[in-house]
Scaffold this motif. Structure first.
Motif, mmCIF file in Angstrom:
data_model
loop_
_atom_site.group_PDB
_atom_site.id
_atom_site.type_symbol
_atom_site.label_atom_id
_atom_site.label_comp_id
_atom_site.label_asym_id
_atom_site.label_seq_id
_atom_site.Cartn_x
_atom_site.Cartn_y
_atom_site.Cartn_z
ATOM 1 N N ALA A 235 -65.963 0.952 61.232
ATOM 2 C CA ALA A 235 -67.210 1.700 61.372
ATOM 3 C C ALA A 235 -67.602 2.261 60.012
ATOM 4 N N ARG A 236 -68.890 2.173 59.690
ATOM 5 C CA ARG A 236 -69.418 2.747 58.453
ATOM 6 C C ARG A 236 -69.884 4.165 58.753
ATOM 7 N N VAL A 237 -69.268 5.130 58.075
ATOM 8 C CA VAL A 237 -69.463 6.536 58.423
ATOM 9 C C VAL A 237 -70.019 7.318 57.244
ATOM 10 N N PRO A 238 -71.165 7.982 57.394
ATOM 11 C CA PRO A 238 -71.661 8.871 56.335
ATOM 12 C C PRO A 238 -70.944 10.215 56.388
ATOM 13 N N VAL A 239 -70.611 10.747 55.201
ATOM 14 C CA VAL A 239 -69.941 12.042 55.125
ATOM 15 C C VAL A 239 -70.606 12.864 54.027
ATOM 16 N N ALA A 240 -71.109 14.034 54.385
ATOM 17 C CA ALA A 240 -71.789 14.891 53.410
ATOM 18 C C ALA A 240 -70.799 15.463 52.407
ATOM 19 N N ALA A 241 -71.301 15.818 51.241
ATOM 20 C CA ALA A 241 -70.472 16.348 50.168
ATOM 21 C C ALA A 241 -69.691 17.573 50.631
ATOM 22 N N GLY A 242 -68.383 17.585 50.326
ATOM 23 C CA GLY A 242 -67.547 18.738 50.604
ATOM 24 C C GLY A 242 -67.301 19.046 52.056
ATOM 25 N N THR A 243 -67.503 18.075 52.935
ATOM 26 C CA THR A 243 -67.345 18.330 54.370
ATOM 27 C C THR A 243 -66.340 17.380 55.001
ATOM 28 N N ARG A 244 -65.947 17.733 56.223
ATOM 29 C CA ARG A 244 -65.087 16.875 57.043
ATOM 30 C C ARG A 244 -65.907 16.372 58.225
ATOM 31 N N THR A 245 -65.702 15.109 58.574
ATOM 32 C CA THR A 245 -66.429 14.492 59.681
ATOM 33 C C THR A 245 -65.450 13.814 60.625
ATOM 34 N N GLU A 246 -65.699 13.933 61.919
ATOM 35 C CA GLU A 246 -64.939 13.205 62.927
ATOM 36 C C GLU A 246 -65.778 12.008 63.375
ATOM 37 N N ALA A 247 -65.210 10.825 63.279
ATOM 38 C CA ALA A 247 -65.942 9.610 63.640
ATOM 39 C C ALA A 247 -65.201 8.859 64.742
ATOM 40 N N ALA A 248 -65.929 8.330 65.696
ATOM 41 C CA ALA A 248 -65.351 7.511 66.750
ATOM 42 C C ALA A 248 -65.431 6.046 66.338
ATOM 43 N N VAL A 249 -64.300 5.374 66.370
ATOM 44 C CA VAL A 249 -64.240 3.955 66.015
ATOM 45 C C VAL A 249 -63.817 3.178 67.253
ATOM 46 N N ARG A 250 -64.681 2.288 67.679
ATOM 47 C CA ARG A 250 -64.420 1.478 68.870
ATOM 48 C C ARG A 250 -63.742 0.176 68.460
ATOM 49 N N LEU A 251 -62.662 -0.165 69.153
ATOM 50 C CA LEU A 251 -61.913 -1.375 68.832
ATOM 51 C C LEU A 251 -62.457 -2.576 69.605
ATOM 52 N N ASP A 252 -62.165 -3.748 69.061
ATOM 53 C CA ASP A 252 -62.599 -4.995 69.680
ATOM 54 C C ASP A 252 -61.919 -5.188 71.038
ATOM 55 N N ARG A 253 -62.622 -5.800 71.964
ATOM 56 C CA ARG A 253 -62.060 -5.998 73.304
ATOM 57 C C ARG A 253 -60.851 -6.935 73.284
ATOM 58 N N ASP A 254 -60.735 -7.750 72.222
ATOM 59 C CA ASP A 254 -59.599 -8.665 72.099
ATOM 60 C C ASP A 254 -58.513 -8.104 71.184
#
Length: 296
Positions: A235-254
């Motif tokens: 997953a391509r995730v934007p993250v603002a300067a000096g911050t922490r981000t939680e991102a959900a990454v979905r895996l392939d069905r296979d």
């Protein structure tokens, strides 16, 4: 009556002297604060219609980069090519930008990236080897008696490098931007969804491409070409300067099953799985253990 005439001059310029061009490039680099060297290939050197004989830059381009880098206070190399090239001068330059074949707007886009107006957000879709001899098919290509056998099986690309332990020049999925964004931790929300913590330690907004690789723990009885790990989500995730981000990454069905060519059916994995979360196939920031998993 009216008379008139017309004429045409036809001529040809002599070819440039390669040595003189190198000398001029080095002189220009020595008198500048920064040297940007654009190297690469053309349709003369690579095509989808034939195989390359090596991965070295054609002609005297490696010499050009080396001589400019030795004379310039700082050197940036832009690689305009459609496939990996070796970089014997890598330790002597400040940065390398792989631009691929960018088309008619490449010049405009390249300037935007080099001056920092845009983030170089791409990640390598292939492994960059150190030498041609390090590539998976080197021992088999081009085959014998008109027959080419794909003896590497499923161990193609990063799967081969990671499984045999061969160190690449740049691993699959690798890429840097102007922001410093790292994978800090990861937890499994369910077998096919990860929550990944990303931290931006720089003063600039940026993006990071989070990648998840699955390593099968129960390997007894697995085929000989069983990969050490396999990309199962990103997953391509934007993250603002000096911050922490939680991102959900979905895996392939296979993600947890393998296609059996003999039976023509999917075979679910059994046993435990380790999910490796990072920014390339070799840069792992977090690991998630799944005690038992059955593919669907």
């Amino acid at each position: 009556g009216i008379t008139g005439g017309s004429g045409m001059n036809l001529g040809a310029r002599p070819p440039e002297d390669p040595e003189q061009m190198l000398v001029e490039a080095v002189e220009a680099a020595a008198s500048s604060d920064l040297a940007i060297v654009v190297v690469g290939t053309t349709a003369e050197w690579e095509s989808e219609g034939w195989d390359r004989e090596d991965i070295a830059l054609p002609g005297r381009q490696n010499e050009l980069v080396a001589r400019v880098a030795s004379a310039s206070p700082a050197t940036v190399v832009v690689i305009n090519a459609g496939s990996p090239v070796s970089m014997p001068w890598l330790d002597d330059v400040e940065a390398v930008l792989v631009a691929w074949f960018g088309g008619q707007e490449m010049g405009e886009a390249l300037v935007d990236v080099l001056v920092g107006d845009l983030e170089p957000g791409g990640r390598l879709p292939v492994t960059f080897p150190r030498a041609l001899e390090d590539t998976p098919a080197f021992e088999h290509h081009p085959g014998r008696n008109g027959a080419a056998h794909y003896l590497e099986g499923r161990l193609v690309g990063y799967r081969w490098y990671d499984t045999v332990g061969r160190e690449p020049l740049f691993p699959f999925g690798y890429g840097l931007g102007y922001a410093d964004i790292s994978v800090e931790d990861a937890t499994a929300l369910d077998p096919f969804t990860l929550s990944v913590g990303l931290q931006n330690r720089s003063v600039r907004d940026g993006t990071q491409t989070v990648q998840v690789y699955a390593h099968r723990l129960m390997r007894e009885g697995a085929p000989g070409d069983e990969p050490e790990q396999r990309l199962v989500g990103f997953a391509r995730v934007p993250v603002a300067a000096g911050t922490r981000t939680e991102a959900a990454v979905r895996l392939d069905r296979d993600a947890y099953r393998t296609w059996d060519t003999k039976t023509g059916a999917w075979v679910p994995w059994t046993g435990g799985v380790e999910l490796r979360v990072g920014t390339s196939s070799r840069h792992v920031g977090a690991r998630v253990a799944l005690a038992s998993i059955v593919g669907s």
